[in-house]
Design a protein around this motif. Structure first.
Motif, PDB file in Angstrom:
ATOM      1  N   THR A  32      23.605   2.129  21.296  1.00  0.00           N
ATOM      2  CA  THR A  32      23.604   1.840  19.870  1.00  0.00           C
ATOM      3  C   THR A  32      22.369   1.029  19.507  1.00  0.00           C
ATOM      4  O   THR A  32      22.053   0.047  20.173  1.00  0.00           O
ATOM      5  CB  THR A  32      24.862   1.046  19.462  1.00  0.00           C
ATOM      6  N   PHE A  34      20.219  -0.505  15.880  1.00  0.00           N
ATOM      7  CA  PHE A  34      20.399  -0.811  14.465  1.00  0.00           C
ATOM      8  C   PHE A  34      19.041  -0.785  13.767  1.00  0.00           C
ATOM      9  O   PHE A  34      18.029  -1.208  14.330  1.00  0.00           O
ATOM     10  CB  PHE A  34      21.023  -2.202  14.289  1.00  0.00           C
ATOM     11  N   TYR A  36      17.074  -2.120  10.344  1.00  0.00           N
ATOM     12  CA  TYR A  36      17.115  -3.080   9.255  1.00  0.00           C
ATOM     13  C   TYR A  36      15.888  -2.916   8.379  1.00  0.00           C
ATOM     14  O   TYR A  36      14.829  -2.468   8.814  1.00  0.00           O
ATOM     15  CB  TYR A  36      17.134  -4.521   9.785  1.00  0.00           C
ATOM     16  N   LEU A  44      17.721  -9.959   6.645  1.00  0.00           N
ATOM     17  CA  LEU A  44      17.746  -8.621   7.217  1.00  0.00           C
ATOM     18  C   LEU A  44      18.853  -7.813   6.561  1.00  0.00           C
ATOM     19  O   LEU A  44      20.002  -8.229   6.543  1.00  0.00           O
ATOM     20  CB  LEU A  44      17.995  -8.714   8.722  1.00  0.00           C
ATOM     21  N   LEU A  46      20.962  -4.496   6.848  1.00  0.00           N
ATOM     22  CA  LEU A  46      21.291  -3.394   7.739  1.00  0.00           C
ATOM     23  C   LEU A  46      21.273  -2.089   6.964  1.00  0.00           C
ATOM     24  O   LEU A  46      21.925  -1.959   5.926  1.00  0.00           O
ATOM     25  CB  LEU A  46      22.675  -3.616   8.363  1.00  0.00           C
ATOM     26  N   THR A  49      23.456   2.277  11.569  1.00  0.00           N
ATOM     27  CA  THR A  49      23.716   2.125  12.997  1.00  0.00           C
ATOM     28  C   THR A  49      23.435   3.463  13.650  1.00  0.00           C
ATOM     29  O   THR A  49      23.996   4.495  13.259  1.00  0.00           O
ATOM     30  CB  THR A  49      25.177   1.718  13.232  1.00  0.00           C
ATOM     31  N   GLU A  59      24.828   2.444   5.930  1.00  0.00           N
ATOM     32  CA  GLU A  59      25.462   1.439   5.080  1.00  0.00           C
ATOM     33  C   GLU A  59      25.500   1.952   3.640  1.00  0.00           C
ATOM     34  O   GLU A  59      24.713   2.822   3.239  1.00  0.00           O
ATOM     35  CB  GLU A  59      24.698   0.118   5.149  1.00  0.00           C
ATOM     36  N   ILE A  93      12.776  -3.093  10.789  1.00  0.00           N
ATOM     37  CA  ILE A  93      12.988  -3.641  12.136  1.00  0.00           C
ATOM     38  C   ILE A  93      14.181  -2.953  12.783  1.00  0.00           C
ATOM     39  O   ILE A  93      15.215  -2.756  12.141  1.00  0.00           O
ATOM     40  CB  ILE A  93      13.274  -5.158  12.102  1.00  0.00           C
ATOM     41  N   GLY A  97      21.120  -3.928  21.790  1.00  0.00           N
ATOM     42  CA  GLY A  97      21.704  -5.023  22.555  1.00  0.00           C
ATOM     43  C   GLY A  97      22.817  -4.562  23.451  1.00  0.00           C
ATOM     44  O   GLY A  97      22.974  -3.377  23.703  1.00  0.00           O
ATOM     45  N   GLN A 108      21.705  -9.333  20.295  1.00  0.00           N
ATOM     46  CA  GLN A 108      20.788  -8.310  19.821  1.00  0.00           C
ATOM     47  C   GLN A 108      19.360  -8.709  20.114  1.00  0.00           C
ATOM     48  O   GLN A 108      18.995  -9.869  19.990  1.00  0.00           O
ATOM     49  CB  GLN A 108      20.935  -8.127  18.308  1.00  0.00           C
ATOM     50  N   PHE A 110      15.475  -7.690  19.000  1.00  0.00           N
ATOM     51  CA  PHE A 110      14.785  -7.003  17.922  1.00  0.00           C
ATOM     52  C   PHE A 110      13.441  -6.445  18.353  1.00  0.00           C
ATOM     53  O   PHE A 110      12.756  -7.008  19.207  1.00  0.00           O
ATOM     54  CB  PHE A 110      14.570  -7.971  16.746  1.00  0.00           C
ATOM     55  N   GLY A 111      13.070  -5.334  17.736  1.00  0.00           N
ATOM     56  CA  GLY A 111      11.716  -4.824  17.886  1.00  0.00           C
ATOM     57  C   GLY A 111      10.774  -5.663  17.050  1.00  0.00           C
ATOM     58  O   GLY A 111      11.218  -6.484  16.237  1.00  0.00           O
TER      59      GLY A 111
ATOM     60  N   TYR B  36      18.919 -16.992  14.983  1.00  0.00           N
ATOM     61  CA  TYR B  36      17.627 -16.373  15.240  1.00  0.00           C
ATOM     62  C   TYR B  36      16.531 -17.138  14.515  1.00  0.00           C
ATOM     63  O   TYR B  36      16.734 -17.650  13.415  1.00  0.00           O
ATOM     64  CB  TYR B  36      17.610 -14.915  14.769  1.00  0.00           C
ATOM     65  N   ARG B  43       9.165 -10.616  14.845  1.00  0.00           N
ATOM     66  CA  ARG B  43      10.553 -10.243  15.004  1.00  0.00           C
ATOM     67  C   ARG B  43      11.452 -11.463  15.079  1.00  0.00           C
ATOM     68  O   ARG B  43      11.027 -12.522  15.544  1.00  0.00           O
ATOM     69  CB  ARG B  43      10.721  -9.416  16.279  1.00  0.00           C
ATOM     70  N   PRO B  44      12.717 -11.344  14.663  1.00  0.00           N
ATOM     71  CA  PRO B  44      13.675 -12.440  14.879  1.00  0.00           C
ATOM     72  C   PRO B  44      13.929 -12.585  16.378  1.00  0.00           C
ATOM     73  O   PRO B  44      14.065 -11.593  17.094  1.00  0.00           O
ATOM     74  CB  PRO B  44      14.936 -11.953  14.162  1.00  0.00           C
ATOM     75  N   TYR B  99      29.842  -3.708  17.742  1.00  0.00           N
ATOM     76  CA  TYR B  99      29.768  -4.861  16.853  1.00  0.00           C
ATOM     77  C   TYR B  99      28.600  -4.701  15.894  1.00  0.00           C
ATOM     78  O   TYR B  99      27.569  -4.159  16.250  1.00  0.00           O
ATOM     79  CB  TYR B  99      29.570  -6.131  17.673  1.00  0.00           C
ATOM     80  N   PHE B 103      24.343 -11.132   8.779  1.00  0.00           N
ATOM     81  CA  PHE B 103      23.357 -12.206   8.770  1.00  0.00           C
ATOM     82  C   PHE B 103      23.470 -13.049   7.505  1.00  0.00           C
ATOM     83  O   PHE B 103      23.802 -12.545   6.431  1.00  0.00           O
ATOM     84  CB  PHE B 103      21.939 -11.626   8.860  1.00  0.00           C
TER      85      PHE B 103
END
Lengths: 119, 113
Positions: A32, A34, A36, A44, A46, A49, A59, A93, A97, A108, A110-111, B36, B43-44, B99, B103
């Motif tokens: 999985t 995500f 953003y 961020l 979303l 997914t 979303e 982004i 994870g 998670q 992040f890129g 974060y 990036r975060p 999950y 945020f």
């Protein structure tokens, strides 16, 4: 921690063109991922997914025909912004994870993000 | 769904002072709370996290506290340094399965030398 890469880091395109953004998990497998979107000085948001081997879950309010997501393998997810317009300009982004990433199962990673500017 | 509120939106402190950022959540089933740090254009990055089975966690100058009853958690940074200047995001999620963390809006921390 796990490494997530994203390419390109920055792209400028003309209105009406399509742009593909790649997100790769370099040292772990991600079932999985995500996607953003982040506006300047904002949180961020979303978008969707991305599930390996199946359709993405979007979303509410996110146009699935405009933001095409493909998760063809356990290490690669792509986001294609189709017929981009200036209002699509943003910072995109991805993240991935899970326990396979060396995290606790919930962390998670992040890129580095992709800055898209549509002229 | 989950709703996470984060305050303040901007926090300005002098170097050496402490900084506290607070978040509240709505879903009592949430049990994982990461923080974060995001520097401008980057990036975060996860700096600390806490699970619902503990009330406090520390890592050098950073600590997080969790009050499950009140459904709020806080980030504490002591002896702040200019390099702590960044945007900090809290998040809340449930563990296990697919999950999806929710945020907070972020707090812009500015540490003045």
């Amino acid at each position: 921690g796990a490494v997530v890469s994203q390419h390109p880091s920055r792209v400028i395109c003309k209105s009406g063109t399509s742009v593909k953004i790649e997100c790769r998990s370099l040292d772990f497998q991600a079932t999985t991922m995500f996607w953003y979107r982040q506006f300047p000085k904002q949180s961020l948001m979303l978008m969707a997914t991305s599930n390996e081997g199946s359709k993405a879950t979007y979303e509410q309010g996110v146009e699935k025909d405009k933001f095409l997501i493909n998760h063809a393998s356990l290490t690669l997810s792509t986001l294609t912004v189709t017929s981009a317009h200036p209002e699509d300009s943003s910072f995109y982004i991805c993240s991935a994870g899970g326990s396979l990433a060396g995290g606790t199962g919930d962390t998670q990673y992040f890129g580095p993000g992709t800055r898209l500017t549509v002229l | 769904g989950e709703n996470v509120e984060q305050h303040p939106s901007t926090l300005s402190v002098q170097e050496g002072d402490s900084a506290v950022i607070k978040c509240t959540y709505s879903d009592s089933a949430s049990n994982y709370f990461p923080w974060y740090k995001q520097e401008l254009g980057k990036r975060p990055q996860l700096i600390i996290d806490i699970r619902s089975n503990v009330g406090e966690k520390k890592d050098q100058r950073i600590a997080v506290t969790l009050n499950k009853t009140a459904k709020h958690f806080s980030l504490h940074i002591t002896e702040t340094q200019p390099e702590d200047s960044a945007v900090y995001f809290c998040a809340a999620s449930k563990t296990g399965g697919s999950y999806i963390p929710t945020f907070g809006r972020g707090t812009s921390l500015i540490v003045h030398p």
